[in-house]
Design an enzyme around this catalytic site. Structure first.
Site, PDB file in Angstrom:
ATOM      1  N   ARG A  50       0.830  -1.172  -0.132  1.00  0.00           N
ATOM      2  CA  ARG A  50       0.102  -0.128  -0.020  1.00  0.00           C
ATOM      3  C   ARG A  50       0.935   1.174  -0.004  1.00  0.00           C
ATOM      4  NH1 ARG A  50       2.469   1.672   3.697  1.00  0.00           N
ATOM      5  NH2 ARG A  50       1.170   3.476   3.849  1.00  0.00           N
ATOM      6  N   GLY A  51       0.323   2.343  -0.150  1.00  0.00           N
ATOM      7  CA  GLY A  51       0.895   3.640  -0.379  1.00  0.00           C
ATOM      8  C   GLY A  51       1.016   3.854  -1.768  1.00  0.00           C
ATOM      9  N   ALA A  52       0.597   5.295  -2.330  1.00  0.00           N
ATOM     10  CA  ALA A  52       0.375   5.587  -3.599  1.00  0.00           C
ATOM     11  C   ALA A  52       1.445   5.185  -4.470  1.00  0.00           C
ATOM     12  CB  ALA A  52      -0.060   6.812  -3.705  1.00  0.00           C
ATOM     13  N   ARG A  93      -7.534  -0.006  -6.843  1.00  0.00           N
ATOM     14  CA  ARG A  93      -7.802   1.037  -5.764  1.00  0.00           C
ATOM     15  C   ARG A  93      -7.832   2.489  -6.616  1.00  0.00           C
ATOM     16  NH1 ARG A  93      -4.488   1.097  -0.415  1.00  0.00           N
ATOM     17  NH2 ARG A  93      -6.774   1.751   0.280  1.00  0.00           N
ATOM     18  N   GLN A 200      -2.005   1.718  10.072  1.00  0.00           N
ATOM     19  CA  GLN A 200      -0.958   1.871   9.325  1.00  0.00           C
ATOM     20  C   GLN A 200       0.288   2.768   9.950  1.00  0.00           C
ATOM     21  OE1 GLN A 200      -3.830   2.382   8.144  1.00  0.00           O
ATOM     22  NE2 GLN A 200      -4.100   1.905   5.940  1.00  0.00           N
ATOM     23  N   ASP A 241      -2.601  10.632  -1.560  1.00  0.00           N
ATOM     24  CA  ASP A 241      -2.832   9.693  -2.648  1.00  0.00           C
ATOM     25  C   ASP A 241      -3.052  10.473  -3.766  1.00  0.00           C
ATOM     26  OD1 ASP A 241      -2.993   6.795  -1.332  1.00  0.00           O
ATOM     27  OD2 ASP A 241      -3.173   8.195   0.394  1.00  0.00           O
ATOM     28  N   ASN A 251      -5.861  11.889   1.337  1.00  0.00           N
ATOM     29  CA  ASN A 251      -5.040  11.140   2.162  1.00  0.00           C
ATOM     30  C   ASN A 251      -5.788  10.066   3.076  1.00  0.00           C
ATOM     31  OD1 ASN A 251      -2.185  10.388   2.704  1.00  0.00           O
ATOM     32  ND2 ASN A 251      -2.456  11.305   4.532  1.00  0.00           N
ATOM     33  N   LYS A 252      -5.239   9.338   3.922  1.00  0.00           N
ATOM     34  CA  LYS A 252      -5.903   8.500   4.705  1.00  0.00           C
ATOM     35  C   LYS A 252      -6.785   9.211   5.610  1.00  0.00           C
ATOM     36  CE  LYS A 252      -5.154   4.773   4.562  1.00  0.00           C
ATOM     37  NZ  LYS A 252      -5.993   4.045   3.756  1.00  0.00           N
TER      38      LYS A 252
END
Length: 352
Positions: A50-52, A93, A200, A241, A251-252
């Site tokens: 994960r992570g853009a 995603r 996370q 993201d 973002n998250k």
């Protein structure tokens, strides 16, 4: 010397994508191999990676692997199957723009697909390698630019989710200046918010910073306001993201709340991301698609039922922080200040 973890790399024989399975951290550091686009799609959806930036790199690598895997098909069948795999990966995603950016770049490299597997695979491998190398260089430049925003000789930092090495091909985005500051001998105290429901921050950010010898304290998502009120935070820095043309940032989930708190307490709020995260074709945050996650990630995220099994759950994975709450956006091109008019052109206009 600080050596951040390698989230994505080629397997030893170069035939597969080698990733750290981030769902197992921090208890177990285990690498897994992805030998097809379908396996990469599953890993992205299940957040094993994960992570853009990282999911964009994985998609690029996987599409190069897929071309080799499909080599036995005749040209038309190869082209159809590879294009379908690319489309499925692109949709894995929806919020993170880097995934679509990387897949579209691989599509461009594959043209014309009718050249056949051998030629296409060669071009795709070279492009995937370039994407990884560029990401590593971008992380370094982001860190160098953002280092100017880190107070000396010591700094107290609050971050949310994970925007470090585990989320990229290099030393991270939001964590890049922290790695560089620590490497230069500066004193840091990082507060990592848990980042519910999948943690996370506590599972990943705390793990990689501790591994690097950087002082990190885990706080629950609701503690940020207390830290700010007590004067324990010099600045907040997060990744992204997707950043749209006016500077609104996805973002998250939980990022927006921290930005509101930071503004209330007069604390700088920074966003760090590569320029590939900038979506120049979207005017403002209202048009960003927000991924919603399975309700059981909240009700029983790690196996234990923590809510009524049939209770409805509202579980957006991301939120939108308005540009008006962001003090600076740092990319590999420099530091951009409001009104962020140079984000699309890459011109800071003295905003550093």
């Amino acid at each position: 010397m600080i050596r951040p973890p390698e989230a994505v790399r080629w397997s030893a024989d170069g035939s597969a994508v080698d990733i750290i399975d981030q769902t197992l951290l921090p208890a177990t550091e285990q690498r897994i191999l992805l030998r097809s686009a379908a396996e990469a799609e599953t890993a992205i959806r299940e957040m094993r990676v994960r992570g853009a930036p990282a999911i964009g790199i994985v998609a690029a690598f996987a599409l190069a692997v897929e071309a080799v895997r499909l080599a036995g098909h005749e040209r038309e069948g190869f082209a159809t199957r590879w294009a379908a795999a690319a489309e499925r990966l692109r949709a894995a995603r929806p919020t993170a723009i880097n995934l679509a950016w990387a897949v579209d770049r691989m599509r461009e490299a594959a043209r014309p697909l009718e050249d056949g597997p051998a030629l296409v695979a060669e071009r795709l491998r070279a492009t995937a390698d370039a994407i990884l190398a560029e990401d590593r260089a971008m992380c370094q430049r982001i860190g160098e630019h953002a280092l100017a925003l880190v107070p000396e000789p010591q700094a107290r930092v609050l971050t949310h989710c994970n925007a470090g090495a585990l989320a990229t091909g290099g030393i991270g985005t939001a964590l890049a200046p922290l790695y560089l500051a620590a490497g230069a001998g500066r004193s840091l105290q990082v507060f990592a918010s848990e980042t519910r429901p999948l943690l996370q921050g506590s599972r990943l950010t705390a793990w990689e910073l501790s591994r690097a010898g950087i002082a990190v304290t885990i706080v629950t998502d609701s503690v940020g306001a207390v830290l700010m009120r007590e004067g324990s935070v010099d600045f907040v820095i997060v990744g992204a993201d997707r950043i749209v043309a006016n500077g609104d940032t996805a973002n998250k989930v939980g990022t927006y709340g921290l930005a509101v708190l930071a503004r209330h307490h007069g604390i700088p709020f920074y966003v760090a991301a590569p320029s590939s995260t900038v979506d120049a074709g979207t005017a403002d945050g209202s048009a960003i698609p927000i991924e919603h996650r399975d309700a059981d990630e909240v009700r029983r995220g790690f196996g234990l039922l923590t809510a009524p099994a049939d209770a409805p759950v509202f579980a957006p994975a991301f939120d939108i922080t308005p540009a008006s709450l962001i003090d600076a956006i740092i990319t590999e091109r420099g530091i951009f200040r409001p009104p962020f008019t140079g984000l699309v052109t890459g011109t800071t206009r003295g905003g550093a």
